[in-house]
Motif scaffolding. Structure first.
Motif, PDB file in Angstrom:
ATOM      1  N   GLN A 129      -6.345  -3.250   1.508  1.00 20.26           N
ATOM      2  CA  GLN A 129      -6.583  -3.478   0.082  1.00 20.26           C
ATOM      3  C   GLN A 129      -7.683  -4.518  -0.081  1.00 20.26           C
ATOM      4  OE1 GLN A 129      -3.386  -3.864  -2.693  1.00 20.26           O
ATOM      5  NE2 GLN A 129      -1.914  -2.944  -1.281  1.00 20.26           N
TER       6      GLN A 129
ATOM      7  N   MET B  43      -3.509  -8.261   2.838  1.00 19.15           N
ATOM      8  CA  MET B  43      -4.532  -7.368   2.295  1.00 19.15           C
ATOM      9  C   MET B  43      -5.226  -6.579   3.407  1.00 19.15           C
ATOM     10  SD  MET B  43      -4.238  -7.624  -0.978  1.00 19.15           S
ATOM     11  CE  MET B  43      -2.486  -7.806  -0.645  1.00 19.15           C
TER      12      MET B  43
ATOM     13  N   LEU C  15      -0.710  -1.868  -5.977  1.00 25.74           N
ATOM     14  CA  LEU C  15      -2.095  -2.244  -5.722  1.00 25.74           C
ATOM     15  C   LEU C  15      -2.577  -3.250  -6.763  1.00 25.74           C
ATOM     16  CD1 LEU C  15      -3.306   1.410  -5.084  1.00 25.74           C
ATOM     17  CD2 LEU C  15      -2.393  -0.223  -3.411  1.00 25.74           C
TER      18      LEU C  15
ATOM     19  N   GLN D 281       2.194   1.941  -3.337  1.00 24.35           N
ATOM     20  CA  GLN D 281       1.159   1.977  -4.387  1.00 24.35           C
ATOM     21  C   GLN D 281       1.254   0.764  -5.328  1.00 24.35           C
ATOM     22  OE1 GLN D 281      -1.462   4.476  -4.679  1.00 24.35           O
ATOM     23  NE2 GLN D 281      -0.738   4.464  -2.579  1.00 24.35           N
TER      24      GLN D 281
ATOM     25  N   THR E 235       0.826  -1.208   0.000  1.00 23.92           N
ATOM     26  CA  THR E 235       0.000   0.000   0.000  1.00 23.92           C
ATOM     27  C   THR E 235       0.862   1.261   0.000  1.00 23.92           C
ATOM     28  OG1 THR E 235      -1.820  -1.135   1.086  1.00 23.92           O
ATOM     29  CG2 THR E 235      -1.790   1.261   1.248  1.00 23.92           C
TER      30      THR E 235
END
Length: 176
Positions: free
Chosen positions: A71, A66, A46, A44, A41
């Motif tokens: 996420q 996650m 993702l 970035q 995260t």
């Protein structure tokens, strides 16, 4: 460009009453999963889709990473990843839908390390040297491919963007 995140499951207990497929994460494995999740995260990284082996340890690694990174990608468990050979994993990658631009694959040794080695054609040579020395539990290799569809991914066509482990965070060796 497509991005592939190759993540080896976190540290596990040596024995389990349910056999190898049912081995759980250790406390360290749980913490390392969370650290990698937060790193994804923060950087970035993702994923649009996360595919994990259906073993207990990979499911736990996926869930903890996650959750820690807040996420919520589409996820899928696939028994074919469990102890798969690199070409089996490459076939699975090539069947990824075109709308997925970033794919997270969570699996086992030696398949994850062998897959990364098979796909890397160029990139950060220091990260590659560390990865080739050891692809430990919670190791994460980030590869980029200059193609638009997953079925175009070929051997030695990926660029190694970075290779990190929880130990590299402690040593301050984060690749960019």
């Amino acid at each position: 460009m497509l991005r592939l995140l190759i993540f080896r499951h976190a540290k596990t207990a040596r024995e389990s009453g349910g056999g190898d497929h049912d081995r759980p994460l250790t406390k360290r494995g749980e913490e390392d999963s969370k650290r990698i999740g937060r790193y994804l995260t923060d950087e970035q990284l993702l994923p649009d889709l996360a595919i994990a082996s259906d073993s207990r340890r990979t499911r736990q690694t996926l869930d903890l990473a996650m959750q820690a990174g807040n996420q919520h990608p589409q996820t899928r468990l696939d028994r074919a990843i469990y102890l798969a050979e690199p070409h089996t994993l490459l076939d699975l990658i090539r069947r990824t839908p075109a709308e997925v631009r970033s794919l997270l694959l969570i699996g086992h040794a030696p398949g994850m390390a062998d897959l990364a080695t098979l796909l890397i054609g160029f990139g950060d040579r220091y990260a590659f040297a560390r990865m080739n020395t050891k692809f430990p539990t919670s190791g994460l290799a980030v590869l980029d491919f200059p193609v638009e569809r997953w079925d175009e991914v070929k051997e030695r066509s990926g660029r190694l963007d970075r290779f990190v482990t929880p130990a590299t965070f402690d040593a301050g060796i984060e690749d960019d």
